[in-house]
Design an enzyme around this catalytic site. Structure first.
Site, mmCIF file in Angstrom:
data_model
loop_
_atom_site.group_PDB
_atom_site.id
_atom_site.type_symbol
_atom_site.label_atom_id
_atom_site.label_comp_id
_atom_site.label_asym_id
_atom_site.label_seq_id
_atom_site.Cartn_x
_atom_site.Cartn_y
_atom_site.Cartn_z
ATOM 1 N N HIS A 3 -1.803 6.138 -12.385
ATOM 2 C CA HIS A 3 -2.239 6.947 -11.242
ATOM 3 C C HIS A 3 -2.061 8.450 -11.447
ATOM 4 C CE1 HIS A 3 2.078 6.953 -10.507
ATOM 5 N NE2 HIS A 3 1.884 7.986 -9.724
HETATM 6 C C1 UD1 Z 1 1.835 10.794 -5.112
HETATM 7 C C2 UD1 Z 1 2.872 11.709 -5.774
HETATM 8 C C3 UD1 Z 1 3.242 11.148 -7.133
HETATM 9 C C4 UD1 Z 1 3.681 9.704 -7.035
HETATM 10 C C5 UD1 Z 1 2.589 8.904 -6.350
HETATM 11 C C6 UD1 Z 1 2.979 7.457 -6.184
HETATM 12 C C7 UD1 Z 1 2.687 14.085 -5.235
HETATM 13 C C8 UD1 Z 1 2.274 15.394 -5.749
HETATM 14 N N1 UD1 Z 1 2.334 13.026 -5.998
HETATM 15 O O1 UD1 Z 1 0.662 10.828 -5.912
HETATM 16 O O2 UD1 Z 1 4.317 11.897 -7.662
HETATM 17 O O3 UD1 Z 1 3.937 9.189 -8.319
HETATM 18 O O4 UD1 Z 1 2.347 9.478 -5.056
HETATM 19 O O5 UD1 Z 1 1.914 6.717 -5.691
HETATM 20 O O6 UD1 Z 1 3.304 14.006 -4.211
HETATM 21 N N2 UD1 Z 1 -4.600 7.712 -0.935
HETATM 22 C C9 UD1 Z 1 -4.962 6.617 -0.185
HETATM 23 N N3 UD1 Z 1 -3.985 5.962 0.528
HETATM 24 C C10 UD1 Z 1 -2.715 6.390 0.534
HETATM 25 C C11 UD1 Z 1 -2.363 7.530 -0.200
HETATM 26 C C12 UD1 Z 1 -3.315 8.170 -0.942
HETATM 27 O O7 UD1 Z 1 -6.106 6.201 -0.183
HETATM 28 O O8 UD1 Z 1 -1.883 5.780 1.192
HETATM 29 C C13 UD1 Z 1 -5.632 8.374 -1.774
HETATM 30 C C14 UD1 Z 1 -6.238 9.577 -1.142
HETATM 31 O O9 UD1 Z 1 -7.573 9.658 -1.527
HETATM 32 C C15 UD1 Z 1 -5.458 10.730 -1.770
HETATM 33 C C16 UD1 Z 1 -5.138 10.186 -3.157
HETATM 34 O O10 UD1 Z 1 -4.989 8.784 -2.980
HETATM 35 O O11 UD1 Z 1 -6.200 11.903 -1.807
HETATM 36 C C17 UD1 Z 1 -3.902 10.746 -3.771
HETATM 37 O O12 UD1 Z 1 -2.792 10.628 -2.873
HETATM 38 P P1 UD1 Z 1 -1.587 11.701 -2.909
HETATM 39 O O13 UD1 Z 1 -0.506 11.285 -1.966
HETATM 40 O O14 UD1 Z 1 -2.134 13.061 -2.753
HETATM 41 O O15 UD1 Z 1 -1.057 11.622 -4.379
HETATM 42 P P2 UD1 Z 1 -0.733 10.372 -5.310
HETATM 43 O O16 UD1 Z 1 -1.700 10.379 -6.440
HETATM 44 O O17 UD1 Z 1 -0.570 9.120 -4.526
#
Ligand code: UD1
Length: 369
Positions: free
Chosen positions: A206
Site C-alpha cells: 500500500h
Molecule cells: C495510511 C498511513 C500509512 C499507513 C497506512 C495503513 C499516512 C500518511 N499514511 O496510509 O502510514 O501505513 O495508512 O493502511 O498517514 N481509503 C479508503 N478507506 C479508508 C481509508 C482510505 O477507501 O478507510 C482510500 C482513500 O481513497 C484514501 C486512500 O485510501 O485517499 C489513502 O488513505 P490514507 O489514509 O490517506 O493513507 P493510507 O495509504 O491508508
C-alpha cells in the site's frame, strides 16, 4: 487520576492503543483513558478492529476521512483542538507515524498538554516517505518518547533529544499479537479462501512509493505473478492499491495468475492468515514485526526499513522493488524448507503496555517534565 486521550486514526494504530487502554482500565483510579478516533480510516479499514480488539466505541470521533495530506492533517487539527480545550487531559498519547499522529501531537503541544509518542525514534532515512516526516516532527515536539527497540534510542539521541525524555518500553503491538493468537486460531479464514497451512504466501502492498508509480507497481505485480506459479498468493487489497490496480489495468494480469485478491481483513482473520503462511511479501511496517515474532519468512518490498531489528534479529529480508530481485529472493526463500531462525527482540514480550503506564504514572518531573 490522570486523564489520557489515546489517539487512533488509521488501521495500524488500533492494535497499539488497545493494550494501553486495557491496562489503564485495569489500573482503576490511576488513569481515566478516553479514545479519540480521527476518522482517517473508516469502514473495512477501521470498524472490525474495534470489535476484534475489544476496544469500546471511541469517546470522540473526529470523522475526518480521506483527503490530501494538507486537507486531512488540517481537518484533524481543527476537529481535535476543541476536544483538548474542553477535556484538559494530563496526557495525549499518539502512536505510530500516520497523519493522525502528527496532527494530534501538534494540537496538544501548542495547548501546553504533554504528549507521549509510542513507537518513537524509528527512522527509514527516506524523507520521500510521508511517515518519515511524521516521525521526525512528532518526536521533536513530544515530551516523552517511548521506544520499541534500542536503535530508536540511538536515533533520538543523535537528533539531540535529551536522554530523560526517552524510555525503551518495548513493542506494544506485540502485546496485541500475543493476546489474540489463541482466538485467531478459531478463525476459519484459511478455509474460506481455500488454503492450507504452510502452502501459500500472503502479500500486502500500500505504500505510495510502490503502488502510485505505474512502472514500479507493474514490475512488482509481474514479479509476484511469477512467484505465484510456485504457490498461491493471498493478497488482501488496501483501497489505495485497489484503485491503482484498476487505474493501471493490472486486473487481467492478476486474474490469470495464482494471486488471489481479497478485501482487507480484520485483525483476527488477518493474523490467522499470515501466521500460517510459508512466506509473506509486504511493504507494511507492522507486518515486518509480526512475522519476526512468529518466525515467518518476510520479504520487504521496499528500499529501506525503519525497523532494522526485524532484519538483524528477525526473519525479515529487505528486497527492494526490482522485479528480478523479488523473483530471485522469493525463489531462495521458497527453496529453503527450514523455518528461518529468529530471535524475538528485547521487550517484545507482551508487557509493553504495563511499562508504558508505569512511565506515564511517574511524577511530572520524571515523565517528560
Ligand atoms: C495510511 C498511513 C500509512 C499507513 C497506512 C495503513 C499516512 C500518511 N499514511 O496510509 O502510514 O501505513 O495508512 O493502511 O498517514 N481509503 C479508503 N478507506 C479508508 C481509508 C482510505 O477507501 O478507510 C482510500 C482513500 O481513497 C484514501 C486512500 O485510501 O485517499 C489513502 O488513505 P490514507 O489514509 O490517506 O493513507 P493510507 O495509504 O491508508
Amino acid at each position: 487520576m490522570k486523564k489520557v486521550l489515546l489517539i487512533a486514526g488509521a488501521r495500524p494504530n488500533f492494535m497499539k492503543i488497545a493494550p494501553i487502554y486495557a491496562e489503564m482500565r485495569r489500573r482503576g483510579d490511576e488513569f481515566a483513558p478516553m479514545i479519540v478516533h480521527t476518522g482517517q480510516h473508516y469502514g473495512a479499514m477501521s470498524d472490525s478492529f474495534f470489535s476484534d480488539l475489544g476496544i469500546p466505541q471511541p469517546d470522540f470521533n473526529l470523522g475526518v476521512g480521506s483527503g490530501s495530506h494538507a486537507v486531512q492533517t488540517a481537518g484533524m487539527m481543527t476537529e481535535f483542538e476543541p476536544v483538548v480545550i474542553r477535556e484538559k487531559p494530563d496526557w495525549v498519547v499518539v502512536v505510530g507515524d500516520v497523519n493522525s499522529t502528527i496532527a494530534c501531537a501538534l494540537v496538544a503541544v501548542k495547548l501546553g498538554v504533554k504528549v507521549a509518542h509510542v513507537e518513537a525514534g524509528l527512522r527509514s532515512r527516506d524523507r520521500a516517505m510521508p511517515e518519515e516526516i511524521n516521525r521526525i516532527l512528532t518526536d521533536s515536539i513530544s515530551d516523552l518518547l517511548l521506544t520499541t527497540s534500542q536503535d530508536a534510542d540511538v536515533n533520538l539521541a543523535a537528533e539531540g533529544i535529551p536522554a530523560e525524555k526517552i524510555r525503551f518500553v518495548g513493542n506494544v503491538m506485540i502485546d496485541s499479537l500475543l493476546e489474540h493468537l489463541k482466538v485467531a486460531a478459531t478463525s476459519n479464514i484459511r478455509e474460506t479462501v481455500g488454503v492450507v497451512e504452510g502452502e501459500y504466501a500472503v502479500c500486502t502492498l500500500h505504500r505510495p512509493s510502490n503502488v502510485d508509480n505505474e512502472t514500479t507497481f507493474t514490475g512488482i505485480i509481474d514479479a509476484i505473478c511469477d512467484v505465484s506459479q510456485q504457490l498461491p498468493i493471498i493478497f488482501p487489497v488496501h483501497p489505495r492499491t485497489r484503485a491503482k490496480i484498476d487505474e493501471f489495468g493490472l486486473t487481467h494480469k492478476i486474474a490469470s495468475s495464482k494471486i488471489r485478491l481479497i478485501e482487507p481483513l480484520g485483525y483476527i482473520d488477518f493474523m490467522r492468515l499470515y501466521s500460517g503462511a510459508r512466506l509473506v511479501l509486504t511493504d507494511s511496517g507492522g507486518l515486518q514485526e509480526e512475522t519476526t515474532v512468529l518466525g515467518i519468512p518476510c520479504l520487504t518490498l521496499r528500499e529501506n526499513t525503519e525497523r532494522p531489528v526485524t532484519i538483524t534479529m528477525g526473519t525479515n529480508v529487505l528486497v527492494g522493488t526490482d522485479p528480478k530481485k523479488i523473483r530471485i529472493t522469493a525463489n531462495e526463500a521458497l527453496s529453503d524448507r527450514a523455518k528461518p531462525e529468529a530471535k524475538v527482540p528485547p521487550l517484545w514480550d507482551g508487557k509493553a503496555a504495563g511499562r508504558i503506564c508505569d512511565v506515564l504514572s511517574e511524577p511530572p518531573a520524571v515523565a517528560g517534565g
